[in-house]
Every structure is written in structure tokens, then in C-alpha cells.
Design a protein around this motif. Structure first.
Motif, mmCIF file in Angstrom:
data_model
loop_
_atom_site.group_PDB
_atom_site.id
_atom_site.type_symbol
_atom_site.label_atom_id
_atom_site.label_comp_id
_atom_site.label_asym_id
_atom_site.label_seq_id
_atom_site.Cartn_x
_atom_site.Cartn_y
_atom_site.Cartn_z
ATOM 1 N N ILE A 153 0.819 -1.219 0.000
ATOM 2 C CA ILE A 153 0.000 0.000 0.000
ATOM 3 C C ILE A 153 0.860 1.280 0.000
ATOM 4 C CG2 ILE A 153 -1.668 1.346 1.346
ATOM 5 C CD1 ILE A 153 -3.000 -1.303 2.101
ATOM 6 N N PHE A 175 2.267 1.864 -3.395
ATOM 7 C CA PHE A 175 1.219 2.229 -4.349
ATOM 8 C C PHE A 175 0.835 3.701 -4.199
ATOM 9 C CE2 PHE A 175 -0.883 -2.086 -5.467
ATOM 10 C CZ PHE A 175 0.261 -2.432 -6.133
ATOM 11 N N ILE A 176 0.821 4.162 -2.931
ATOM 12 C CA ILE A 176 0.457 5.564 -2.717
ATOM 13 C C ILE A 176 1.520 6.472 -3.319
ATOM 14 C CG2 ILE A 176 0.131 7.341 -0.954
ATOM 15 C CD1 ILE A 176 -1.216 5.189 0.769
ATOM 16 N N TRP A 190 3.552 5.694 -5.785
ATOM 17 C CA TRP A 190 3.536 5.592 -7.246
ATOM 18 C C TRP A 190 2.293 6.206 -7.860
ATOM 19 C CZ3 TRP A 190 4.841 -0.335 -7.277
ATOM 20 C CH2 TRP A 190 6.201 -0.491 -6.984
ATOM 21 N N LEU A 191 1.137 5.932 -7.253
ATOM 22 C CA LEU A 191 -0.126 6.225 -7.932
ATOM 23 C C LEU A 191 -0.930 7.329 -7.264
ATOM 24 C CD1 LEU A 191 -1.122 2.499 -8.462
ATOM 25 C CD2 LEU A 191 -0.186 4.021 -10.185
ATOM 26 N N PRO A 239 -4.564 3.659 -6.822
ATOM 27 C CA PRO A 239 -3.966 2.684 -5.894
ATOM 28 C C PRO A 239 -4.984 1.672 -5.376
ATOM 29 C CG PRO A 239 -4.200 4.814 -4.839
ATOM 30 C CD PRO A 239 -4.493 5.017 -6.285
ATOM 31 N N LYS A 240 -6.245 2.086 -5.227
ATOM 32 C CA LYS A 240 -7.271 1.158 -4.747
ATOM 33 C C LYS A 240 -7.516 0.056 -5.769
ATOM 34 C CE LYS A 240 -9.487 4.891 -2.241
ATOM 35 N NZ LYS A 240 -8.452 5.859 -2.682
ATOM 36 N N GLY A 245 -8.034 -0.852 0.940
ATOM 37 C CA GLY A 245 -7.804 0.304 0.085
ATOM 38 C C GLY A 245 -8.651 1.494 0.516
#
Lengths: 286, 244
Positions: free
Chosen positions: A140, A143-144, A146-147, A153-154, A226
Motif C-alpha cells: 500500500i 502504491f500511494i 507511485w499512484l 492505488p485502490k 484500500g
């Protein structure tokens, strides 16, 4: 053989003999009208609800710890009535659908590549098996970074969970196809593509369905994770908001909705299995 | 050309090794067109390997193998695709898009027309084996390879299935190679019996008896004793083990 000469209507001797036991029915059927099973099974949950309600009513269970069933039902009514819950469900369902689609396509495509060819297996399987050992929830933070904190990210988190489950089960399904059936297909003149289409893929279907079931369960879990970090819409957002205001009733409503959606997804897979796997000798549902 | 027409299968100097151990070792064999040949041998003698080679399923070979282009196999297990209804199983792999009627004609021939729309899981062992035969016959093969197709059937079903195969062969006139370890079955069905041993055809005999044959025919007794001896079983031993 003296059967013909037996006395025509001699009643059988039923006088008690030593070492003879008369076997009678355990219980005469229908004499005691028994409570239907579903009713008996419903008694437990109902009792629990009654207990919960009475604890809330007497103040043993304060509302900011857990709201009473009545309050929760009212909150659910309000949330549905003003359209908050349907909107939130729509947003969450869209996330799951997008994640399922992305993860499904990726997982199945990778499984086909590594399941159908040796080269593909060598190239794909090892990295996927390595990545599989990383707990996806732990990704997680990455992802935060990166996205960002939007939808991406979810959806990515859901897609990741889905892809791994589908990959593993479809790949195992393909490799588990009976080699003797493949040989039979070969002897019938099927080419490489014919074998894949008529023998390998149908044979991998039970594995794929298992994968789908697991991946749906994972999809809901990923959704909860998420949405609990940062969300401006959806069921998770509703829950976060409720937490700020100590609305335990709304939180419970959201949990029930999560459970209900999971149940619905499971029913969907079951129906799909009933339609697609009716050829299976082990199939017992009807 | 006439001689070529009579030869359905020609095998010369065929060798197939597994891990350096030859299972088929310089084997020569000729099958005449339309002949019913039984191939006998102990389990592990290479008879099933030979059949798989003739079917084109095993190409790791050296030597010459000439077989008809149109050939079909029925295995010991029916090997029907469980995810296809019986008639789709019968048509599987046929070129073009043949209709269900084609499958049903073949199924009728083996007395299974009424099960055409059934799932394989609902068939009995004998029915599944007959469906497998229909699947082989619908290809109208010049060479029919049977790999112990009756081995898994119970005694009564086996007798019926053997009779069915004899009828089908007489009607179709195709070349048949039946792999079996049952001497009586070979004598009941075949024109010619071969015994495979040490990777080659060790014994080759004609079975010149009128048809239809019955298993208890005394004319078969001599040949039966001889074939059993070739397989390493003497009658005395057999009687002993039977009474033991």
C-alpha cells in the motif's frame, strides 16, 4: 424343495426365542411434530439479537461502543433513503469491478503463457512465485507513492490480489489436465490449438473457478484495505466519516453491506460453476 | 502396386529406447490390409509402446514405419473428454464441421444412439468404451488400433464388447491391431496372433478357424496351449495355480 406343500396360510411363528432380538423402528415417524431445522437454526441468531437489544436498552452496552440493532436498522433506512448508501455502494462496486477486470486479465494471461509453454513457464513462473511471497497489503505505501491517493492505488491493490489467485489456480489447472486425455486428443488428430481449445482449457476450468472464488474474496478484502486508508467516496469513506462522529450504527451498516456484497459475489460464482461445470463427475449441487 | 495395396502396415528395424534401454529392439512387422491381428505379450514387453508408435503418438523412434494416414485408437480407458457430451466427443478432431447426425450414425452402430446427448459421467463402463469405439469408427479408419479396450470391463460386458468389435470389423473391413494379454480374446477375434518378447515379434501364427467362434471350441485348445507356452505359461502350471 417342499415349498409347494407348505401350509397355505400358516402364520409365521413370532414367539420370542432366546438370543433373538426384535428390531423396532427407533421412533415412529410423525408422532412428535418436530420443529423444522431452519427454524431451530434461526433461534440462535435471534436470541443473540434480543440479548444485544436488551443490553443496549438497559445501558449495559453504551451507544458509542456499539449501537443497538434498532438504531442500526434506522440508520440503514436513513442511509438508503437519502441515497448515501446506494451511491457509496456504486463507487465501491466500480472499484471492485475495475480491479477484477484488470487483475483477471493479467492473471489469466500470465497463467496461459506459463501454463501452455515451457519457455513461458521458465520466464514467468519464477518471478510470479517470488512476488507472491510479498504480502500484497504491504504494498500500500508503495502504491500511494507511485499512484497517488486517488482511485488508481485502490484498483491496483484489488487487481494485484485478484491476479495472483487467478494466476496460481489457472496455472495449476492447466498443468493438472490429464495427460492421457491430451494423448487421446492427439490421436484424434487435434493440432496444438485444437488441444488447447478442446482439452487443456476446459480441463483447467475447475481450477479457474476455484481461483475466481478466492480472488473475489481477496477483492473485497483489498477493497476494505484500500478504502480505509484514504477515500472521498465509497463504503470505506462512509465508514471513516462515521468513525469521526462515533456513529457505530453507520459502521455496522457498512460492515453488513461488505458482508452482503461478499455473499452476493459467492452466489455469483456458484451459479457460474453450476452452469459451466455440470459435466463434472464430482458435481453434486443441483 | 497390388502388393502395396495389401500391406496396411510395414515396420522395419523399429527401435524405441527409454533411458538407453530398448523396449522395441529392431522389430519387423507387416500387417495385411483388412486383417485382424492380435498382439500378445506380458505387461511391460513393449506392446503398448508399439501401438503408440503405430498411432503416431510416439515419434522418438528409429527405423521405418509405414502406416495408413487414416487411423484411430481406442484405449484401455475410454478417455472421453468429460466436458463434452457424447456426440461432441465422437466428432472431436474431425475435419470440417460435421453435424450431430454423423456422430449419431456412429453411435447407432455401437448401439449407443440413445445416449448421444448424455454427459460422459453418466455412462456405464461398457457404454463409455462403446462411445470410445464410435469415436474411433467415425473417422472411417483404414487402421484401427485397440489397446486392451476390454481390459477394464467386467466379464459379461467384455463378452458383449468383443462380439461388437468382431461385427464392426467384419462390416468395415479395416485392418485391426488388438493389443491384449488375454489369449482367449485373441483366439476369439483374430486372424493372426503375434507374441511380443524382448522387443521383437517372437512368435507369429495364423488363427485359421471358422467364424463365429466360441470360447470353448476344442479346435482352439492346441493353439491356446502353444500361445500360452510362448508367453511362458505351461498348462500344468496354470492348473496348479488355479487349484492353489
Amino acid at each position: 424343495m417342499t415349498v409347494d406343500h407348505a401350509p397355505p396360510s400358516a402364520p409365521p411363528d413370532i414367539s420370542p426365542l432366546p438370543d433373538v432380538e426384535s428390531l423396532t423402528p427407533a421412533r415412529a415417524p410423525g408422532r412428535v411434530p418436530s420443529v423444522p431445522r431452519w427454524l431451530r437454526r434461526a433461534v440462535g441468531p435471534v436470541l443473540l439479537l434480543v440479548l444485544w437489544q436488551s443490553c443496549s436498552a438497559t445501558g449495559v452496552l453504551p451507544a458509542d461502543v456499539l449501537a443497538s440493532p434498532g438504531t442500526i436498522a434506522r440508520a440503514a433506512g436513513e442511509l438508503v433513503g437519502d441515497g448515501t448508501l446506494p451511491t457509496a455502494m456504486g463507487v465501491s462496486l466500480r472499484r471492485v469491478a475495475a480491479g477484477l477486470l484488470l487483475g483477471g486479465v493479467a492473471g489469466i494471461a500470465l497463467a496461459l503463457v506459463s501454463g501452455l509453454s515451457r519457455l513461458g513457464e521458465d520466464l514467468v513462473d519464477a518471478p510470479v512465485q517470488m512476488l507472491r511471497t510479498v504480502p500484497w497489503v504491504g504494498l500500500i505505501p508503495l502504491f500511494i507513492i507511485w499512484l497517488g491517493i486517488g482511485e488508481a492505488p485502490k484498483v491496483a491493490l484489488i487487481a494485484l490480489g485478484v491476479a495472483f489467485h487467478l494466476y496460481l489456480n489457472v496455472y495449476a489447472g492447466i498443468r493438472g489436465v490429464d495427460a492421457r486425455l491430451v494423448e487421446a486428443g492427439e490421436s484424434l488428430g487435434l493440432g496444438r490449438w485444437g488441444l488447447v481449445r478442446h482439452v487443456v482449457l476446459p480441463g483447467a476450468l475447475p481450477g479457474a473457478m476455484t481461483g475466481l472464488r478466492y480472488s473475489l474474496a481477496t477483492a473485497w478484502l483489498a477493497l476494505v484495505f484500500g478504502e480505509s486508508i484514504n477515500a472521498d467516496a465509497g463504503i470505506g469513506f462512509l465508514m471513516n466519516q462515521a468513525r469521526e462522529f462515533f456513529r457505530t450504527d453507520v459502521i455496522v451498516v457498512c460492515l453488513v453491506v461488505y458482508a452482503f456484497l461478499g455473499l452476493l459475489a459467492d452466489a455469483l460464482v456458484r451459479t457460474l460453476e453450476r452452469l459451466l461445470l455440470q459435466w463434472r463427475p464430482t458435481f453434486t449441487g443441483q | 502396386m497390388a502388393t502395396d495395396l495389401h500391406r496396411a502396415v510395414t515396420v522395419q528395424g523399429l527401435t524405441r529406447s527409454f533411458d538407453g534401454r530398448p523396449v522395441v529392439d529392431g522389430l519387423d512387422l507387416t500387417l495385411r490390409a483388412g486383417q485382424f491381428t492380435a498382439l500378445l505379450g506380458h505387461s511391460g514387453c513393449g506392446k503398448s509402446t508399439l501401438l503408440r508408435i503405430l498411432a503416431g503418438l510416439d515419434r522418438e523412434i528409429s527405423g521405418t514405419v509405414l502406416v495408413p494416414r487414416r487411423r484411430a485408437v481406442a484405449f484401455q480407458a475410454p478417455r472421453l473428454m468429460p466436458w463434452k457430451k457424447v456426440w461432441r466427443n465422437v466428432l472431436l478432431g474431425l475435419p470440417g464441421k460435421p453435424g450431430r447426425a454423423v456422430a449419431e450414425k456412429a453411435l447407432d452402430e455401437v448401439g449407443l444412439g440413445h445416449r448421444s446427448g448424455a454427459w460422459p459421467k453418466t455412462l456405464s463402463g461398457g457404454e463409455a468404451q462403446r462411445a470410445s469405439l464410435a469415436r474411433a469408427l467415425v473417422r472411417d479408419p483404414d487402421l484401427l488400433l485397440l489397446d486392451e479396450p476390454f481390459g477394464a470391463l467386467d466379464a459379461l460386458t467384455r463378452l458383449k464388447a468383443q462380439r461388437l468389435v468382431a461385427e464392426l470389423w467384419q462390416r468395415r473391413g479395416c485392418t485391426v491391431l488388438l493389443v491384449t494379454h488375454d489369449v482367449d480374446e485373441a483366439l476369439l477375434l483374430a486372424d493372426r496372433a503375434l507374441v511380443m518378447r524382448d522387443g521383437v515379434i517372437a512368435y507369429d501364427t495364423a488363427v485359421d478357424l471358422d467364424r463365429p467362434r466360441s470360447p470353448g471350441d476344442p479346435a482352439l485348445a492346441g493353439l491356446r496351449t502353444r500361445l500360452l507356452a510362448e508367453l511362458g505359461v505351461t498348462e500344468g502350471e496354470f492348473a496348479e495355480s488355479a487349484t492353489a
